[in-house]
Design an enzyme around this catalytic site. Structure first.
Site, PDB file in Angstrom:
ATOM      1  CD  GLU A  10       3.864  -2.224  -6.627  1.00 30.82           C
ATOM      2  OE1 GLU A  10       3.569  -2.623  -5.479  1.00 30.82           O
ATOM      3  OE2 GLU A  10       3.033  -2.175  -7.552  1.00 30.82           O
TER       4      GLU A  10
ATOM      5  CG  HIS B 213       1.770  -0.360  -3.292  1.00 34.67           C
ATOM      6  ND1 HIS B 213       1.151  -1.221  -4.174  1.00 34.67           N
ATOM      7  CD2 HIS B 213       0.972   0.727  -3.234  1.00 34.67           C
ATOM      8  CE1 HIS B 213       0.044  -0.670  -4.623  1.00 34.67           C
ATOM      9  NE2 HIS B 213      -0.105   0.513  -4.066  1.00 34.67           N
TER      10      HIS B 213
ATOM     11  CG  ASP C 111       1.478   7.616  -6.327  1.00 34.62           C
ATOM     12  OD1 ASP C 111       0.550   8.429  -6.336  1.00 34.62           O
ATOM     13  OD2 ASP C 111       1.377   6.498  -5.812  1.00 34.62           O
TER      14      ASP C 111
ATOM     15  CG  ASP D  13       1.701  -4.741  -3.381  1.00 28.77           C
ATOM     16  OD1 ASP D  13       1.416  -3.664  -2.800  1.00 28.77           O
ATOM     17  OD2 ASP D  13       2.217  -4.777  -4.513  1.00 28.77           O
TER      18      ASP D  13
HETATM   19  C1  GLP Z   1      -2.509   3.006  -5.362  1.00 28.69           C
HETATM   20  C2  GLP Z   1      -1.724   4.293  -5.040  1.00 28.69           C
HETATM   21  C3  GLP Z   1      -1.422   4.400  -3.584  1.00 28.69           C
HETATM   22  C4  GLP Z   1      -2.651   4.000  -2.806  1.00 28.69           C
HETATM   23  C5  GLP Z   1      -2.925   2.548  -2.979  1.00 28.69           C
HETATM   24  C6  GLP Z   1      -4.208   2.082  -2.337  1.00 28.69           C
HETATM   25  O1  GLP Z   1      -1.893   2.173  -6.270  1.00 28.69           O
HETATM   26  N1  GLP Z   1      -0.552   4.484  -5.791  1.00 28.69           N
HETATM   27  O2  GLP Z   1      -0.993   5.707  -3.260  1.00 28.69           O
HETATM   28  O3  GLP Z   1      -2.451   4.257  -1.440  1.00 28.69           O
HETATM   29  O4  GLP Z   1      -2.828   2.148  -4.310  1.00 28.69           O
HETATM   30  O5  GLP Z   1      -5.314   2.528  -3.051  1.00 28.69           O
HETATM   31  P1  GLP Z   1      -6.779   2.487  -2.461  1.00 28.69           P
HETATM   32  O6  GLP Z   1      -6.812   3.504  -1.382  1.00 28.69           O
HETATM   33  O7  GLP Z   1      -7.676   2.842  -3.603  1.00 28.69           O
HETATM   34  O8  GLP Z   1      -6.994   1.107  -1.950  1.00 28.69           O
END
Ligand code: GLP
Length: 259
Positions: A143, A138, A67, A136
């Site tokens: 989302e 995702h 992404d 949340d």
């Molecule tokens: C972000 C990314 C995701 C990621 C998630 C968790 O917003 N778009 O790909 O898995 O949030 O992030 P983190 O691993 O820093 O908790």
């Protein structure tokens, strides 16, 4: 589905890196799916160490990221194309141009989304996709409330995600973009293998829903219950709300895994 509740980040990194090492040994031209965020960082550190030790090479592999934010300048330090190079791919021996991400500054974002899906397909699909999970629920930037069959698309970030990610923007939630380009859930589910890493207490509810809740657009990560080869690696804090934690431990220790 295989679920491992492991004592620390080093153990999680080692188990995940073993999957990548097995794949790259079997197929040096494997197509990897990479995630940004803090969860995969121990894995990337371990992969860098193994490449430097000569155990693995990425020189013939390709990679696609999940992404991207919409509208951040290409050289912005938090643009995911910059992040993945800094956190991982520039530290190993990928060939120039072998790591791709969606372009969040494309003039026609819909066309860019379709192009990205097609590029993954033309590369033969993703062999092994690393995933984190949002608090949340995702996956990538899919989302809650979206289609469970979506392809790469433009999405709107929730306030919660923007607040969670404000830590990467000096704590300023207004600096976090409102929109993103993200692989869709349908795209992610086409990867032949998934390795999802979740650590920390703020992921515990999402992890419980993902593994033990009903499959629902309210918790997009629940969709991985339908994936035939998903490995979920957790620390104790992220596993704290699991109803079946003892059973997962028993199954993991018996070295079999749930089907
Ligand atoms: C972000 C990314 C995701 C990621 C998630 C968790 O917003 N778009 O790909 O898995 O949030 O992030 P983190 O691993 O820093 O908790």
């Amino acid at each position: 589905m295989k679920v491992a509740i492991l004592p620390d980040l080093a153990a999680i990194a080692a188990v995940a890196a073993d999957r990548f090492e097995q794949l790259l040994t079997r197929d040096p031209e494997a197509v990897l799916g990479l995630a940004t965020g803090s969860s995969p960082l121990p894995l990337y550190g371990e992969l860098v160490a193994r490449q430097q030790a000569g155990r693995i090479s990425f020189s013939r592999a390709r990679a696609f990221t999940l992404d991207e934010y919409v509208g951040l300048p290409a050289d912005h330090p938090q643009a995911y194309r910059s992040v993945i190079h800094r956190d991982f791919t520039d530290q190993v021996d990928f060939a120039a141009g072998a790591v791709e991400g969606p372009d969040g500054n494309a003039p026609d974002l819909g066309a860019e989304a379709a192009r990205y899906d097609a590029a993954i397909r033309e590369a033969g699909g993703i062999d092994l996709q690393i995933l984190g999970i949002g608090a949340d629920g995702h996956l990538a930037f899919n989302e809650p409330g979206g289609s469970l069959a979506s392809r790469t698309h433009v999405g709107v970030l929730t306030q919660r995600t923007r607040r969670d990610n404000a830590r990467f923007f000096d704590g300023d939630v207004d600096a976090v973009p409102t929109h993103c380009l993200t692989q869709g859930l349908g795209t992610i589910m086409e990867a032949r293998g998934l390795v999802l890493i979740a650590t920390g207490a703020n992921k515990a509810t999402a992890v419980h829903e993902m593994l033990e809740g009903g499959v629902s657009a309210l918790w997009p990560a629940t969709l991985i219950q339908f994936h035939p080869d998903a490995l979920v690696l957790l620390d104790e804090d992220a596993a704290a709300e699991l109803t079946l934690a003892d059973y997962y431990r028993e199954v993991w220790e018996s070295a079999s895994g749930l089907d």
